[in-house]
Design a protein around this motif. Structure first.
Motif, mmCIF file in Angstrom:
data_model
loop_
_atom_site.group_PDB
_atom_site.id
_atom_site.type_symbol
_atom_site.label_atom_id
_atom_site.label_comp_id
_atom_site.label_asym_id
_atom_site.label_seq_id
_atom_site.Cartn_x
_atom_site.Cartn_y
_atom_site.Cartn_z
ATOM 1 N N VAL A 1 63.655 -64.308 -10.719
ATOM 2 C CA VAL A 1 64.222 -62.964 -10.845
ATOM 3 C C VAL A 1 64.967 -62.599 -9.552
ATOM 4 N N LEU B 1 75.596 -56.779 -10.854
ATOM 5 C CA LEU B 1 74.303 -56.170 -11.189
ATOM 6 C C LEU B 1 74.448 -55.068 -12.229
ATOM 7 N N TYR B 2 75.305 -54.084 -11.898
ATOM 8 C CA TYR B 2 75.445 -52.918 -12.770
ATOM 9 C C TYR B 2 76.908 -52.779 -13.179
ATOM 10 N N LYS C 1 70.841 -51.422 -1.540
ATOM 11 C CA LYS C 1 71.460 -52.743 -1.630
ATOM 12 C C LYS C 1 72.964 -52.666 -1.390
ATOM 13 N N LEU D 1 78.182 -52.051 -9.566
ATOM 14 C CA LEU D 1 77.807 -52.777 -8.346
ATOM 15 C C LEU D 1 77.773 -54.273 -8.626
ATOM 16 N N THR E 1 63.575 -55.121 -7.920
ATOM 17 C CA THR E 1 64.834 -55.329 -8.642
ATOM 18 C C THR E 1 65.035 -54.361 -9.803
ATOM 19 N N ASN F 1 73.298 -43.771 -8.576
ATOM 20 C CA ASN F 1 72.557 -44.762 -7.787
ATOM 21 C C ASN F 1 72.977 -46.173 -8.153
ATOM 22 N N CYS F 2 73.044 -46.443 -9.441
ATOM 23 C CA CYS F 2 73.408 -47.783 -9.873
ATOM 24 C C CYS F 2 74.921 -47.913 -10.114
ATOM 25 N N ARG G 1 70.792 -56.507 -17.150
ATOM 26 C CA ARG G 1 69.775 -55.793 -16.411
ATOM 27 C C ARG G 1 69.449 -54.544 -17.228
ATOM 28 N N CYS H 1 64.177 -51.231 -9.828
ATOM 29 C CA CYS H 1 64.068 -49.865 -9.300
ATOM 30 C C CYS H 1 65.309 -49.054 -9.646
ATOM 31 N N PRO H 2 65.103 -47.942 -10.350
ATOM 32 C CA PRO H 2 66.258 -47.156 -10.760
ATOM 33 C C PRO H 2 66.671 -46.080 -9.750
ATOM 34 N N THR H 3 65.903 -45.911 -8.683
ATOM 35 C CA THR H 3 66.176 -44.776 -7.793
ATOM 36 C C THR H 3 66.987 -45.171 -6.554
ATOM 37 N N GLU I 1 68.272 -64.544 -9.352
ATOM 38 C CA GLU I 1 69.310 -63.975 -10.215
ATOM 39 C C GLU I 1 69.874 -62.694 -9.605
ATOM 40 N N PHE I 2 68.960 -61.880 -9.031
ATOM 41 C CA PHE I 2 69.380 -60.627 -8.404
ATOM 42 C C PHE I 2 70.338 -60.906 -7.237
ATOM 43 N N PRO J 1 69.270 -49.372 -5.532
ATOM 44 C CA PRO J 1 70.676 -49.779 -5.626
ATOM 45 C C PRO J 1 71.503 -49.265 -4.449
#
Lengths: 139, 225
Positions: free
Chosen positions: B135, A57-58, B103, A54, B93, A45-46, A94, B95-97, B138-139, B100
């Motif tokens: 936040v 971000l990641y 986005k 990404l 921001t 996902n990330c 993050r 959210c791990p599921t 930055e995102f 991403p």
């Protein structure tokens, strides 16, 4: 590059079916196959399907200099990561959530997949190797 | 035999053109590009008096006014999106599921419509306690988003949840048992210049977002003609 990947795939299939394949190689294939699933369900996902990360971000996993410290990678998979880090010269900040749902075996399969796919390893990082490392960095 | 040979001959001679007529007929009949996108949501019949006659018209559900704050710290209302086609979504921001994934997909939309001033993107955080203006800024920076075409907004939690469920027709609610503490839909909602919902898409898949981008083009075309 594509041709090379194709060749590797063919070789992998041929070797998977050949009778004289070593037990270690069978284990490696099994770890990688399981590791792909663990990755898709918990990391992609990330970090994205090809490990490219990404934007800012990641961070990427593929060809990441962070892979140099395998113990740190093993620990951050289970216990997560907080605060700023630098990967391939770029800053990221993050939090990565801990993944306590992954068993020691699943962490081992994941690490094997990551290092075979995106680093230059061709060996298994076995569960017996992983358990004491996870024990040591327990928080 | 001579009688039969004539129609056969006719078919053989005219095959290509007949085929063409057939294809045109098919594309006329079910070609989606000629149709307007549907207006989604509830509608009600409203009867009013016009020139002494009673006229019944259907009134479609539309996005009401709202008041949120963008990643630049300024107020965003429905008027900010006047005369724009926009895509709305709900995320947070940390959210791990699915966020991403969403986005990554919304970034494709952003890149494709960057030079179209009529198109905007509006991402609402459903975790306003954590996702402050700084936040969100930055995102957006980290995602590589600049300018005002893609706004990330925060505000009163209940108002965000209400507009998601009542107006954009998608789920958003806090759920301590879910990873990250909230559940929300992975939908992208396409809104037209009259603030009507014209499509809802799966924002977590490439296929869903390919369809969204096609439909944005169709919607833009509606305003050209």
């Amino acid at each position: 590059m594509m041709r090379f990947a194709g060749l590797v795939t063919v070789l992998a299939i041929v070797s998977a079916f050949s009778a004289c394949q070593s037990e270690e190689e069978i284990k490696r294939q099994r770890y990688i196959t399981e590791g792909i699933l663990v990755y898709k369900n918990n990391c992609a996902n990330c970090h994205q399907n090809k490990g490219e990360g990404l934007a800012a971000l990641y961070p990427p996993i593929a060809k990441s200099d962070f892979l140099a410290d395998k113990n740190a990678v093993i620990c951050l998979i289970r216990y997560g990561q907080q605060g700023p880090i630098v990967v391939n010269g770029k800053p990221y900040n993050r939090p990565m959530p801990p993944q306590p749902q992954l068993s020691d075996l699943e962490v081992a399969e994941l690490v094997t997949y990551i290092y075979n796919e995106w680093s230059n390893e061709t060996k298994v990082t076995g569960v017996k190797q992983i358990t004491p490392i996870l024990e040591k960095c327990k928080k | 035999m001579p009688v039969l040979s004539k129609p056969l001959n006719f078919w053989a001679k005219n095959k290509p053109s007949l085929l063409l007529v057939g294809l045109v007929a098919i594309s006329w009949g079910c070609g989606p590009t000629n149709e307007k996108l549907p207006i989604l949501g509830q509608r009600e019949a409203v009867t009013k008096m016009v020139n002494g006659k009673s006229v019944t018209d259907s009134v479609y559900q539309s996005i009401p006014d709202f008041r949120f704050v963008s990643q630049y710290g300024d107020t965003v209302t429905a008027r900010t999106l006047d005369n724009k086609i926009y895509v709305a979504d709900f995320f947070f921001t940390s959210c791990p599921t699915i966020c991403p994934k969403m986005k990554v997909q919304l970034k494709r939309v952003y890149e494709k419509f960057k030079d179209k001033p009529d198109v905007m993107l509006l991402s609402h955080t459903i975790d306003p306690d954590h996702d402050s203006v700084s936040v969100l800024k930055e995102f957006a920076d980290n995602l590589g988003v600049t300018g005002r075409q893609w706004l990330f907004v925060t505000g009163d939690r209940e108002k965000i949840y209400d507009i998601a469920q009542d107006s954009y027709l998608v789920t958003a609610q806090s759920d301590p048992s879910a990873p990250g503490g909230a559940v929300h839909s992975g939908a992208f909602i396409l809104v037209d210049k009259a603030k009507h919902i014209r499509g809802i898409y799966d924002g977590t898949t490439e296929a869903g977002v390919d369809q969204l981008m096609k439909d944005i083009d169709r919607l833009l075309a509606e305003y050209k003609s």
